[in-house]
Scaffold this motif. Structure first.
Motif, PDB file in Angstrom:
ATOM      1  N   LEU A 187       0.822  -1.207   0.000  1.00  0.00           N
ATOM      2  CA  LEU A 187       0.000   0.000   0.000  1.00  0.00           C
ATOM      3  C   LEU A 187       0.859   1.260   0.000  1.00  0.00           C
ATOM      4  N   MET A 188       2.035   1.206   0.562  1.00  0.00           N
ATOM      5  CA  MET A 188       2.950   2.349   0.476  1.00  0.00           C
ATOM      6  C   MET A 188       3.298   2.643  -0.981  1.00  0.00           C
ATOM      7  N   ILE A 189       3.530   1.595  -1.756  1.00  0.00           N
ATOM      8  CA  ILE A 189       3.816   1.781  -3.180  1.00  0.00           C
ATOM      9  C   ILE A 189       2.606   2.380  -3.887  1.00  0.00           C
ATOM     10  N   VAL A 190       1.420   1.879  -3.585  1.00  0.00           N
ATOM     11  CA  VAL A 190       0.199   2.418  -4.191  1.00  0.00           C
ATOM     12  C   VAL A 190       0.019   3.883  -3.801  1.00  0.00           C
ATOM     13  N   ALA A 191       0.320   4.226  -2.552  1.00  0.00           N
ATOM     14  CA  ALA A 191       0.195   5.621  -2.126  1.00  0.00           C
ATOM     15  C   ALA A 191       1.090   6.525  -2.957  1.00  0.00           C
ATOM     16  N   ALA A 227       1.622  -6.608  -8.034  1.00  0.00           N
ATOM     17  CA  ALA A 227       2.073  -7.958  -8.379  1.00  0.00           C
ATOM     18  C   ALA A 227       3.583  -8.074  -8.298  1.00  0.00           C
ATOM     19  N   ALA A 228       4.291  -7.163  -8.939  1.00  0.00           N
ATOM     20  CA  ALA A 228       5.747  -7.288  -9.064  1.00  0.00           C
ATOM     21  C   ALA A 228       6.459  -7.102  -7.734  1.00  0.00           C
ATOM     22  N   ALA A 229       5.928  -6.255  -6.846  1.00  0.00           N
ATOM     23  CA  ALA A 229       6.624  -5.970  -5.586  1.00  0.00           C
ATOM     24  C   ALA A 229       6.694  -7.185  -4.673  1.00  0.00           C
ATOM     25  N   GLN A 230       5.872  -8.192  -4.913  1.00  0.00           N
ATOM     26  CA  GLN A 230       5.901  -9.382  -4.070  1.00  0.00           C
ATOM     27  C   GLN A 230       7.011 -10.353  -4.463  1.00  0.00           C
ATOM     28  N   LEU A 231       7.455 -10.305  -5.711  1.00  0.00           N
ATOM     29  CA  LEU A 231       8.414 -11.296  -6.201  1.00  0.00           C
ATOM     30  C   LEU A 231       9.756 -11.247  -5.464  1.00  0.00           C
ATOM     31  N   PRO A 232      10.318 -10.062  -5.178  1.00  0.00           N
ATOM     32  CA  PRO A 232      11.573 -10.067  -4.405  1.00  0.00           C
ATOM     33  C   PRO A 232      11.437 -10.729  -3.039  1.00  0.00           C
ATOM     34  N   VAL A 233      10.275 -10.626  -2.436  1.00  0.00           N
ATOM     35  CA  VAL A 233      10.066 -11.265  -1.137  1.00  0.00           C
ATOM     36  C   VAL A 233      10.177 -12.780  -1.275  1.00  0.00           C
ATOM     37  N   PHE A 234       9.601 -13.329  -2.345  1.00  0.00           N
ATOM     38  CA  PHE A 234       9.661 -14.775  -2.556  1.00  0.00           C
ATOM     39  C   PHE A 234      11.095 -15.253  -2.760  1.00  0.00           C
ATOM     40  N   VAL A 235      11.923 -14.403  -3.322  1.00  0.00           N
ATOM     41  CA  VAL A 235      13.325 -14.765  -3.551  1.00  0.00           C
ATOM     42  C   VAL A 235      14.140 -14.646  -2.267  1.00  0.00           C
ATOM     43  N   LEU A 236      13.854 -13.631  -1.459  1.00  0.00           N
ATOM     44  CA  LEU A 236      14.718 -13.305  -0.324  1.00  0.00           C
ATOM     45  C   LEU A 236      14.370 -14.050   0.956  1.00  0.00           C
ATOM     46  N   VAL A 237      13.110 -14.447   1.124  1.00  0.00           N
ATOM     47  CA  VAL A 237      12.653 -14.985   2.409  1.00  0.00           C
ATOM     48  C   VAL A 237      12.742 -16.508   2.420  1.00  0.00           C
ATOM     49  N   ARG A 238      13.357 -17.028   3.449  1.00  0.00           N
ATOM     50  CA  ARG A 238      13.549 -18.476   3.578  1.00  0.00           C
ATOM     51  C   ARG A 238      12.229 -19.227   3.697  1.00  0.00           C
ATOM     52  N   HIS A 239      11.243 -18.627   4.326  1.00  0.00           N
ATOM     53  CA  HIS A 239       9.962 -19.286   4.579  1.00  0.00           C
ATOM     54  C   HIS A 239       9.337 -19.806   3.289  1.00  0.00           C
ATOM     55  N   VAL A 240       9.480 -19.065   2.195  1.00  0.00           N
ATOM     56  CA  VAL A 240       8.876 -19.480   0.926  1.00  0.00           C
ATOM     57  C   VAL A 240       9.587 -20.717   0.379  1.00  0.00           C
ATOM     58  N   ARG A 241      10.918 -20.752   0.464  1.00  0.00           N
ATOM     59  CA  ARG A 241      11.649 -21.924  -0.030  1.00  0.00           C
ATOM     60  C   ARG A 241      11.327 -23.152   0.810  1.00  0.00           C
ATOM     61  N   GLU A 284      -0.527   6.888  -6.436  1.00  0.00           N
ATOM     62  CA  GLU A 284      -1.711   7.744  -6.361  1.00  0.00           C
ATOM     63  C   GLU A 284      -1.323   9.205  -6.152  1.00  0.00           C
ATOM     64  N   ALA A 285      -0.247   9.454  -5.425  1.00  0.00           N
ATOM     65  CA  ALA A 285       0.211  10.837  -5.260  1.00  0.00           C
ATOM     66  C   ALA A 285       0.652  11.424  -6.596  1.00  0.00           C
ATOM     67  N   VAL A 286       1.349  10.636  -7.399  1.00  0.00           N
ATOM     68  CA  VAL A 286       1.758  11.102  -8.727  1.00  0.00           C
ATOM     69  C   VAL A 286       0.538  11.359  -9.594  1.00  0.00           C
ATOM     70  N   ARG A 287      -0.393  10.427  -9.591  1.00  0.00           N
ATOM     71  CA  ARG A 287      -1.614  10.609 -10.388  1.00  0.00           C
ATOM     72  C   ARG A 287      -2.374  11.850  -9.960  1.00  0.00           C
ATOM     73  N   GLU A 337       0.270  12.317   3.170  1.00  0.00           N
ATOM     74  CA  GLU A 337      -1.027  12.051   3.788  1.00  0.00           C
ATOM     75  C   GLU A 337      -1.410  10.584   3.642  1.00  0.00           C
ATOM     76  N   GLY A 338      -1.261  10.028   2.427  1.00  0.00           N
ATOM     77  CA  GLY A 338      -1.566   8.616   2.248  1.00  0.00           C
ATOM     78  C   GLY A 338      -0.598   7.723   2.992  1.00  0.00           C
ATOM     79  N   GLY A 339       0.691   8.079   2.950  1.00  0.00           N
ATOM     80  CA  GLY A 339       1.689   7.278   3.641  1.00  0.00           C
ATOM     81  C   GLY A 339       1.478   7.248   5.142  1.00  0.00           C
ATOM     82  N   MET A 340       1.032   8.368   5.722  1.00  0.00           N
ATOM     83  CA  MET A 340       0.782   8.396   7.161  1.00  0.00           C
ATOM     84  C   MET A 340      -0.373   7.475   7.540  1.00  0.00           C
TER      85      MET A 340
END
Length: 659
Positions: free
Chosen positions: A223-227, A353-367, A230-233, A251-254
């Motif tokens: 949601l931080m990324i979406v904020a 969608a794309a922001a989740q992929l690095p988490v799958f690579v970096l976090v041991r829990h997924v492997r 949306e600020a740019v838009r 404001e959105g980030g807070m």
């Protein structure tokens, strides 16, 4: 025809139309418009409710697919007592539980708890509501985005199974994400004000973000990324003084930050309660997976490449780059408003969608969980949606279709609804299920008794029973225990039903059940072998022999006995008798440690040591009098292999059973 935007950020076409006489007074016209808006909103809200029974029947898991992961939310809904342990999925702090708590409260108010069918139905309606929120959120793209999102939700074979699975967070996370996104958009596009309405909007946005982040800790960063988008838009569409990009983002980030802090406070309270009550933390280990990052990246890429959604993901990636170019050009007013709207929508969906992929690579829990497809559910949903929106935008931009772009986008949404409806599978007819019948027989024969077995059968059988008579599920030691309070209660029950399964090897196979068991501090003696069976499970009835054990003296204390030390011996003394079953339980299984028991007689003699049989952590042997009554035993350990590093060599309990 030129395109322009309103100051509120909504696109509008500056089309010259002849003026018409307005016969109704302005106030009446405003009231009529307000009623029409309310009617349209009511219709939109009712659509998921009306469609949910059909979708739920079609996607409802077969009885054979009902497992313990699905059973836990059912047991949580039916629980009568409330505690901080309930705020997350039992025994795991990674998945929030606000939805089951809400349904538990409603069930208690109505005097009848909900079952899994009701949970699935409500979850289905909640998932479909995400498409309704998208209609309201997406402005000029509303009908296209809502229809295409509905198509992805119900039609994608990559994500549909997991999205509508009540054991996972995605059903409840996605609509909360959409509601928070809607709030972030309104915060970014509305003129700044310090009035009451502004604070209500901030609070509502933070609350929706809190629900999403409570359900999954990945929601806040998304949601931080979406904020930011949306600020740019908002800045591109409305360059009003005093509403800079940073102010909109702040404001959105807070709001999102407040939600994340609130969830972290709740998680800390859960941790403190869990440790104080059960002596352990139930945390998911989210650690950096060093040494496996390259392999993880290949596994993630392989999962995406083998999915049905891969073509749309590629289109979405190209659309995201094009969206960045559109937003960059739009700073000088060189892009029409509807295209800016579409660019922000595509970019935000792609980023989710794309922001989740690095988490799958970096976090041991997924492997550790073998890169299960369920982790990619929201990747497929938002990635496929971004791809479909990109194609719809391309179609609306074609010169022959550009004059009718509104109709093109509406047709795209309608086509999405039709295709999604056609991809809904046919509902499966109900079939008799042996596990259901087995659960019914057990609750009649042993209502309220503990059910000791594997993780994958105990919770299932309990969730299929009535709340008043269900057996209390207790997985065997070494298996995941979601309900530690029932494990603590095991020693206080006289009878225990034990399921023979490969998850509980100590109980032995159904053909030859173990005569004695030591589980969760209770000594159990076989009473009826193969007492009941069905649904692939055979159970035996055991009697709790803990309280009936003979009082005896132990030197040294069992808990302080380090049996791996050279010369260490445990001396048991008890009233004279002709025979006794002597048993010692260890804290943990220790390879290479064979226990020997030597009988001690009333005349002072010590007999030859006898090898004790081993059942899990329990070692036992039957000793008999020999010319003099039996009054004790001397337990020693014979090592058959070297002591391993960090090997636990501590006793846990001792028992003497006999007439």
């Amino acid at each position: 025809m030129t395109d322009s935007t309103t100051t509120s950020g909504r696109p509008a076409d500056a089309i010259e139309t002849p003026r018409r006489r307005v016969h109704a007074p302005p106030a009446a016209a405003a009231r009529e418009g307000g009623w029409m808006r309310l009617l349209r909103a009511a219709v939109l809200v009712c659509l998921p409710v009306l469609a949910a029974p059909w979708i739920s029947r079609a996607i409802f898991p077969r009885p054979s697919s009902f497992n313990s992961d699905l059973a836990i939310p059912v047991l949580m809904m039916r629980a009568r007592e409330w505690s901080l342990f309930d705020v997350y999925y039992w025994g795991q702090d990674r998945l929030g539980a606000w939805h089951v708590l809400l349904m538990r409260g409603i069930g208690q108010l109505r005097g009848h708890p909900f079952d899994y069918a009701a949970l699935h139905l409500v979850g289905t309606a909640w998932v479909l509501a995400a498409a309704v929120v998208m209609v309201r959120l997406a402005g000029a793209w509303g009908w296209a985005a809502g229809g295409l999102m509905a198509a992805v939700l119900v039609g994608s074979r990559d994500s549909r199974f997991w999205l509508f699975d009540a054991a996972h967070p995605y059903a409840w996370q996605i609509t909360a994400l959409m509601l928070a996104w809607w709030g972030l958009r309104r915060l970014a596009e509305r003129p700044a004000s310090a009035g009451r309405g502004r604070w209500i909007l901030r609070a509502a946005t933070a609350f929706a973000a809190f629900l999403a982040h409570w359900m999954s800790p990945l929601s806040g960063p998304l949601l931080m990324i979406v904020a930011g988008i949306e600020a740019v838009r908002g800045r591109v569409l409305d360059a009003a003084p005093g509403r800079s990009l940073l102010r909109r983002l702040g404001e959105g980030g807070m709001a999102v930050a407040a939600a994340m802090v609130g969830e972290r406070v709740l998680r800390a309270a859960f941790d403190q309660y869990s440790y104080a009550r059960y002596g352990e933390y139930f945390r998911t280990g989210l650690v950096l997976d060093r040494g496996h990052l390259a392999d993880n990246a290949r596994r993630v890429a392989k999962t995406l490449a083998e999915s049905d959604s891969m073509p749309l993901l590629l289109v979405a990636t190209a659309g995201a780059f094009a969206a960045v170019a559109v937003l960059w050009r739009a700073r000088g007013g060189r892009e029409p408003g509807w295209r800016v709207e579409g660019a922000a929508l595509v970019l935000a969906c792609w980023a989710l969608a794309a922001a989740q992929l690095p988490v799958f690579v970096l976090v041991r829990h997924v492997r550790v969980n073998h890169f299960a497809e369920r982790y990619f559910s929201l990747v497929f949903v938002f990635g496929a949606l971004a791809g479909l929106l990109t194609l719809a935008g391309l179609a609306a931009s074609l010169p022959p279709l550009a004059p009718r772009r509104r109709q093109v986008l509406a047709v795209a949404g309608a086509a999405g609804l039709v295709v999604g409806a056609l991809r809904v599978p046919a509902a499966q007819p109900p079939r008799p299920n042996a596990t259901v019948r087995m659960a019914a027989r057990l609750e009649v024969r042993a209502p309220g008794a503990p059910l000791l077995g594997g993780y994958w059968n105990t919770y299932v059988l309990a969730a299929l029973q009535q709340p008043e008579t269900m057996l209390h599920p207790v997985p065997c030691e070494g298996r995941m225990v979601r309900t530690p309070w029932w494990a603590e209660e095991l020693p206080r029950h006289r009878w225990v039903v034990v399921a023979h399964t490969n998850e509980c090897l100590d109980a032995g196979p159904p053909e030859s059940p173990a005569p004695w068991l030591y589980q969760h501090g209770a000594l159990l003696r076989l009473a009826r072998a193969r007492w009941e069976g069905g649904g692939g499970v055979t159970v035996s009835l055991y009697e709790n022999a803990t309280a009936r054990a003979v009082a005896h003296q132990v030197e040294p204390a069992v808990a302080g006995w380090r049996y791996c030390d050279a010369g260490a011996a445990l001396r048991l003394r008890f009233p004279a008798r002709g025979a006794a079953q002597v048993m010692v339980a260890r804290v943990a299984r220790s390879p290479g440690a064979v226990m020997l028991a030597a009988p001690v007689f009333a005349d002072g003699r010590v007999g030859p040591p006898v090898k004790m049989s081993e059942t899990g952590r329990l070692h036992g042997v039957e000793l008999r009098a020999d010319g003099a009554p039996l009054v004790g035993a001397r337990i020693t350990v014979q090592r058959t292999m070297p002591l391993l590093p960090r090997q636990t060599c501590l006793g846990a309990n001792s028992f003497v059973v006999g007439e």
